[in-house]
Enzyme design. Sequence first.
Site, PDB file in Angstrom:
ATOM      1  N   SER A 149       7.803  10.973  -0.651  1.00 46.50           N
ATOM      2  CA  SER A 149       6.339  11.078  -0.521  1.00 46.50           C
ATOM      3  C   SER A 149       6.006  11.845   0.755  1.00 46.50           C
ATOM      4  O   SER A 149       6.773  11.781   1.729  1.00 46.50           O
ATOM      5  CB  SER A 149       5.731   9.675  -0.420  1.00 46.50           C
ATOM      6  OG  SER A 149       4.374   9.749  -0.033  1.00 46.50           O
ATOM      7  N   TYR A 162       6.145   1.200   3.674  1.00 46.96           N
ATOM      8  CA  TYR A 162       6.387   2.090   2.518  1.00 46.96           C
ATOM      9  C   TYR A 162       6.657   3.510   3.029  1.00 46.96           C
ATOM     10  O   TYR A 162       7.595   4.168   2.583  1.00 46.96           O
ATOM     11  CB  TYR A 162       5.151   2.063   1.611  1.00 46.96           C
ATOM     12  CG  TYR A 162       5.080   3.175   0.587  1.00 46.96           C
ATOM     13  CD1 TYR A 162       5.722   3.074  -0.644  1.00 46.96           C
ATOM     14  CD2 TYR A 162       4.338   4.334   0.847  1.00 46.96           C
ATOM     15  CE1 TYR A 162       5.636   4.102  -1.587  1.00 46.96           C
ATOM     16  CE2 TYR A 162       4.251   5.359  -0.086  1.00 46.96           C
ATOM     17  CZ  TYR A 162       4.900   5.240  -1.297  1.00 46.96           C
ATOM     18  OH  TYR A 162       4.818   6.256  -2.224  1.00 46.96           O
ATOM     19  N   LYS A 166      10.103   5.942   2.697  1.00 45.53           N
ATOM     20  CA  LYS A 166      10.129   7.304   2.147  1.00 45.53           C
ATOM     21  C   LYS A 166      10.773   8.263   3.163  1.00 45.53           C
ATOM     22  O   LYS A 166      11.467   9.202   2.761  1.00 45.53           O
ATOM     23  CB  LYS A 166       8.712   7.748   1.764  1.00 45.53           C
ATOM     24  CG  LYS A 166       8.110   6.929   0.620  1.00 45.53           C
ATOM     25  CD  LYS A 166       8.903   7.078  -0.679  1.00 45.53           C
ATOM     26  CE  LYS A 166       8.213   6.517  -1.894  1.00 45.53           C
ATOM     27  NZ  LYS A 166       8.906   6.775  -3.157  1.00 45.53           N
TER      28      LYS A 166
HETATM   29  P1  NAP Z   1       2.770   4.850 -11.441  1.00 44.77           P
HETATM   30  O1  NAP Z   1       1.924   5.828 -12.160  1.00 44.77           O
HETATM   31  O2  NAP Z   1       2.153   3.586 -10.990  1.00 44.77           O
HETATM   32  O3  NAP Z   1       4.047   4.552 -12.364  1.00 44.77           O
HETATM   33  C1  NAP Z   1       4.958   3.662 -11.966  1.00 44.77           C
HETATM   34  C2  NAP Z   1       6.093   3.594 -13.002  1.00 44.77           C
HETATM   35  O4  NAP Z   1       7.136   2.865 -12.388  1.00 44.77           O
HETATM   36  C3  NAP Z   1       5.747   2.863 -14.274  1.00 44.77           C
HETATM   37  O5  NAP Z   1       6.441   3.472 -15.349  1.00 44.77           O
HETATM   38  C4  NAP Z   1       6.290   1.439 -14.007  1.00 44.77           C
HETATM   39  O6  NAP Z   1       6.550   0.836 -15.265  1.00 44.77           O
HETATM   40  C5  NAP Z   1       7.551   1.792 -13.212  1.00 44.77           C
HETATM   41  N1  NAP Z   1       8.074   0.802 -12.263  1.00 44.77           N
HETATM   42  C6  NAP Z   1       7.402   0.137 -11.300  1.00 44.77           C
HETATM   43  N2  NAP Z   1       8.250  -0.633 -10.581  1.00 44.77           N
HETATM   44  C7  NAP Z   1       9.492  -0.426 -11.088  1.00 44.77           C
HETATM   45  C8  NAP Z   1      10.795  -0.933 -10.787  1.00 44.77           C
HETATM   46  N3  NAP Z   1      10.980  -1.830  -9.808  1.00 44.77           N
HETATM   47  N4  NAP Z   1      11.845  -0.504 -11.518  1.00 44.77           N
HETATM   48  C9  NAP Z   1      11.674   0.384 -12.512  1.00 44.77           C
HETATM   49  N5  NAP Z   1      10.465   0.886 -12.847  1.00 44.77           N
HETATM   50  C10 NAP Z   1       9.403   0.481 -12.158  1.00 44.77           C
HETATM   51  O7  NAP Z   1       3.432   5.489 -10.109  1.00 44.77           O
HETATM   52  P2  NAP Z   1       3.525   7.000  -9.608  1.00 44.77           P
HETATM   53  O8  NAP Z   1       2.347   7.309  -8.783  1.00 44.77           O
HETATM   54  O9  NAP Z   1       3.875   7.888 -10.726  1.00 44.77           O
HETATM   55  O10 NAP Z   1       4.757   6.892  -8.579  1.00 44.77           O
HETATM   56  C11 NAP Z   1       6.035   7.389  -8.888  1.00 44.77           C
HETATM   57  C12 NAP Z   1       6.730   7.757  -7.595  1.00 44.77           C
HETATM   58  O11 NAP Z   1       5.978   8.760  -6.904  1.00 44.77           O
HETATM   59  C13 NAP Z   1       6.934   6.613  -6.616  1.00 44.77           C
HETATM   60  O12 NAP Z   1       8.198   6.766  -6.002  1.00 44.77           O
HETATM   61  C14 NAP Z   1       5.841   6.841  -5.580  1.00 44.77           C
HETATM   62  O13 NAP Z   1       6.192   6.324  -4.322  1.00 44.77           O
HETATM   63  C15 NAP Z   1       5.808   8.363  -5.554  1.00 44.77           C
HETATM   64  N6  NAP Z   1       4.588   8.921  -5.006  1.00 44.77           N
HETATM   65  C16 NAP Z   1       3.396   8.789  -5.667  1.00 44.77           C
HETATM   66  C17 NAP Z   1       2.252   9.378  -5.110  1.00 44.77           C
HETATM   67  C18 NAP Z   1       0.903   9.309  -5.778  1.00 44.77           C
HETATM   68  O14 NAP Z   1      -0.092   9.740  -5.161  1.00 44.77           O
HETATM   69  N7  NAP Z   1       0.803   8.822  -6.984  1.00 44.77           N
HETATM   70  C19 NAP Z   1       2.329  10.060  -3.894  1.00 44.77           C
HETATM   71  C20 NAP Z   1       3.560  10.165  -3.262  1.00 44.77           C
HETATM   72  C21 NAP Z   1       4.677   9.598  -3.828  1.00 44.77           C
HETATM   73  P3  NAP Z   1       6.740  -0.789 -15.422  1.00 44.77           P
HETATM   74  O15 NAP Z   1       5.483  -1.418 -14.959  1.00 44.77           O
HETATM   75  O16 NAP Z   1       7.018  -0.969 -16.901  1.00 44.77           O
HETATM   76  O17 NAP Z   1       7.925  -1.121 -14.586  1.00 44.77           O
END
Ligand code: NAP
Length: 258
Positions: A149, A162, A166
């Site tokens: 991130s 968090y 990262k």
């Molecule tokens: P999201 O839309 O909330 O999706 C999360 C996914 O992770 C879902 O499929 C969830 O499904 C699964 N999940 C959650 N906990 C888990 C676990 N312990 N083991 C396996 N699966 C798990 O999240 P996202 O925003 O796409 O984030 C994905 C990645 O991008 C993360 O690493 C996050 O830190 C990073 N990121 C996101 C942003 C942002 O702005 N969105 C920015 C920087 C970095 P279930 O509920 O079925 O487990």
Amino acid sequence: MAAAPKARRLEGKVAIVTASTDGIGFSIARRLGQEGAHVVVSSRKENNVNKAVNQLKSEGIKVSGMVCHVAKEEHRKRLINSTVEQQGGIDIFVSNAAVNPVYGPILDTPEEAWDKIFDVNVKATFLLIKDAVTHMKKRGSGSIVIVSSVGGYVPSELIGAYSVSKTALFGLTKALAPQCARLGIRVNGLAPGLIKTKFSEALWSNEKALKQSTKMLPIARIGLPDECAGAVAFLCSDDSTYITGETMIVAGGMTARL
Ligand code: NAP
């Protein structure tokens, strides 16, 4: 927003993406599949896995799925071992799972939250990669992408632990690269900025907060999951054969450095 891929750079490859039933992980899985890979999607909840598998199948993507909570050893082992049993090996591994159980000043972070964040975001990433490499090295090739991130570069005050987890992933990417390179495997990272998913909902569901967090960006809007997926497909493909140990920032031009 992001263009549909024209190339099929990943034909014949087997790709595992963790936390891939929604958000960025789902977009990555779809894109790797659109480029020809067989993708293995996974997350904690079986109904989410089934839904994602059915959706991708309906789009003509070669896909299978299984439940994997990345903090559970038996789930991690099953994800790697059954993929190898069913698909014959692993070429691509994308570590995308992360948690953030607490908001507030970093000095108030309870020890249990600190442990959970590091277990899921950092330790599980390493342990899954270790097992994936065991199989990739038999093929003498492979590509690993670790989703971190921009928060790892510019820690957000209210999600301090968090953000530090990262930052650790940048170090993990660099630390793994030389040893993996000798096995023919590349290890890179993706550092997303503010991307429209459930995870970041608090930052974009309120119009005022969204305006505040995007107005200083050169590309002054929130990003979309598909805009992360193309970068990952590039890092997994033969278009990046001389790139390892790097983290690609997909954050609308945000200045992000340690
Ligand atoms: P999201 O839309 O909330 O999706 C999360 C996914 O992770 C879902 O499929 C969830 O499904 C699964 N999940 C959650 N906990 C888990 C676990 N312990 N083991 C396996 N699966 C798990 O999240 P996202 O925003 O796409 O984030 C994905 C990645 O991008 C993360 O690493 C996050 O830190 C990073 N990121 C996101 C942003 C942002 O702005 N969105 C920015 C920087 C970095 P279930 O509920 O079925 O487990």
